[in-house]
Design an enzyme around this catalytic site. Structure first.
Site, PDB file in Angstrom:
ATOM      1  CG  HIS A   1      -0.638  -0.131   2.129  1.00 31.42           C
ATOM      2  ND1 HIS A   1       0.893  -0.819   2.825  1.00 31.42           N
ATOM      3  CD2 HIS A   1      -0.145   0.953   3.791  1.00 31.42           C
ATOM      4  CE1 HIS A   1       1.405  -0.484   4.158  1.00 31.42           C
ATOM      5  NE2 HIS A   1       0.837   1.161   4.487  1.00 31.42           N
TER       6      HIS A   1
ATOM      7  CG  ASP B   1       1.963   5.251   4.784  1.00 33.11           C
ATOM      8  OD1 ASP B   1       1.501   4.310   4.732  1.00 33.11           O
ATOM      9  OD2 ASP B   1       2.894   5.254   4.811  1.00 33.11           O
TER      10      ASP B   1
ATOM     11  CG  HIS C   1       4.981   1.491   2.875  1.00 31.16           C
ATOM     12  ND1 HIS C   1       4.742   3.013   2.227  1.00 31.16           N
ATOM     13  CD2 HIS C   1       4.381   1.214   4.104  1.00 31.16           C
ATOM     14  CE1 HIS C   1       3.834   3.186   3.305  1.00 31.16           C
ATOM     15  NE2 HIS C   1       3.614   2.371   4.251  1.00 31.16           N
TER      16      HIS C   1
ATOM     17  NE  ARG D   1       2.760   5.906   9.115  1.00 38.58           N
ATOM     18  CZ  ARG D   1       1.662   4.627   8.877  1.00 38.58           C
ATOM     19  NH1 ARG D   1       1.544   3.850   7.888  1.00 38.58           N
ATOM     20  NH2 ARG D   1      -0.008   5.641   8.626  1.00 38.58           N
TER      21      ARG D   1
END
Ligand code: SIN
Length: 282
Positions: free
Chosen positions: A98, A100, A258, A273
């Site tokens: 995906h 983000d 990723h 993150r």
């Protein structure tokens, strides 16, 4: 700063950089940003990055946002917790390719991920270069998808494990977004294949040229979408990073996808993150 490429396609390690200096050092920040657009994901080992510096560095790229499901570090809005520990047992999978927050109308430009704790082996993250994935598509596919648009859904991904009422409330707050299947990178001008694990269907597939009979639309459109999504799985476009505590990864969400390899439970993994708000894909 030394930039050491990790594969022929994507990813480089930055050597001799203290990321907390880049919070205030304009020249260093500009060098890192330029390397990011070249290599698409950057890695740094052995950083001493406070939460304030993590947020401070990421904010140099743009405003940060929280995640409606994952939750943030108290006192540090914009710093999303990706913890898999006895206190935060894995309640959902991460192992899906995906980019983000493409379920948002304005998806994220990029992210800065800091490893606080990780297993001695396992828990790697992989990235793939979606500009290269587009570039290597056969010409007839490029022609076929040039004007296509697709739906991206938090309901069908994060929402799918929720009870009905909670899922519908999430969908009401974050209605599905629609994006071009091929987007232009806002900084580099590269063409990027922009479908991923959040993409549910094309929204404008039905033209007389594409759909002559029902089968062309269904399963035809779904087969094409599955083929496009599967381009992310090609090893020649990928890099795989083995974490150690105090590593940082910085990536460009517009041009990559990723996949967090979830092979480590019951061992623990603790990441934070910072997700940077981007611009509307065109
Ligand atoms: C993510 O941003 O999907 C998480 C990546 C990771 O935890 O390695």
């Amino acid at each position: 700063m030394r930039v050491e490429p990790l594969t022929c396609a994507i990813g480089a390690e930055l050597i001799g950089v203290n990321l907390s200096h880049a919070v205030r050092d304009d020249e260093l920040f500009a060098e890192i940003k330029s390397a990011l657009f070249t290599h698409k994901v950057l890695f740094l080992r052995d950083q001493s990055l406070s939460r304030a510096d993590h947020v401070g560095f990421a904010r140099r790229f743009g405003e940060l946002e929280d995640h409606p499901v994952l939750g943030s570090v108290p006192d540090h809005p914009g710093l999303v917790r990706i913890y898999k520990t006895p206190e935060h047992p894995p309640d959902r999978y991460e192992n899906a390719w995906h980019s983000d927050a493409t379920w948002r109308e304005i998806p994220q430009f990029g992210a800065v991920l800091h490893c606080l704790e990780c297993p001695t082996v396992g828990g790697d993250t992989m990235w793939t270069n979606m500009a290269l994935a587009y570039q290597n598509l056969p010409q007839h596919i490029k022609t076929q998808i040039a004007d296509l648009r697709a739906r991206h859904s938090i309901e069908a991904s994060f929402g799918a494990v929720m009870p009905l009422e909670k899922r519908l409330a999430l969908k009401a707050q974050f209605p599905d977004a629609e994006h071009p299947v091929v987007r232009t990178h806002p900084e580099t001008g590269e063409q990027i294949l922009y479908v991923n694990g959040f993409t549910t269907h094309f929204t404008n597939f039905h033209t007389p040229a594409r759909v002559r009979y029902g089968q062309d639309g269904n399963p035809g459109a779904a087969d094409l979408l599955r083929y496009l999504i599967s381009q992310a799985y090609i090893p020649e476009y990928q890099v795989r990073w083995r974490w150690t505590p105090r590593c940082v990864a910085i990536w460009d969400n517009s041009a990559t996808q990723h996949y967090a390899v979830m092979d480590y439970p019951p061992t623990h993994r603790k990441m934070e993150r910072a997700g940077i708000i981007g611009t509307r894909p065109f």
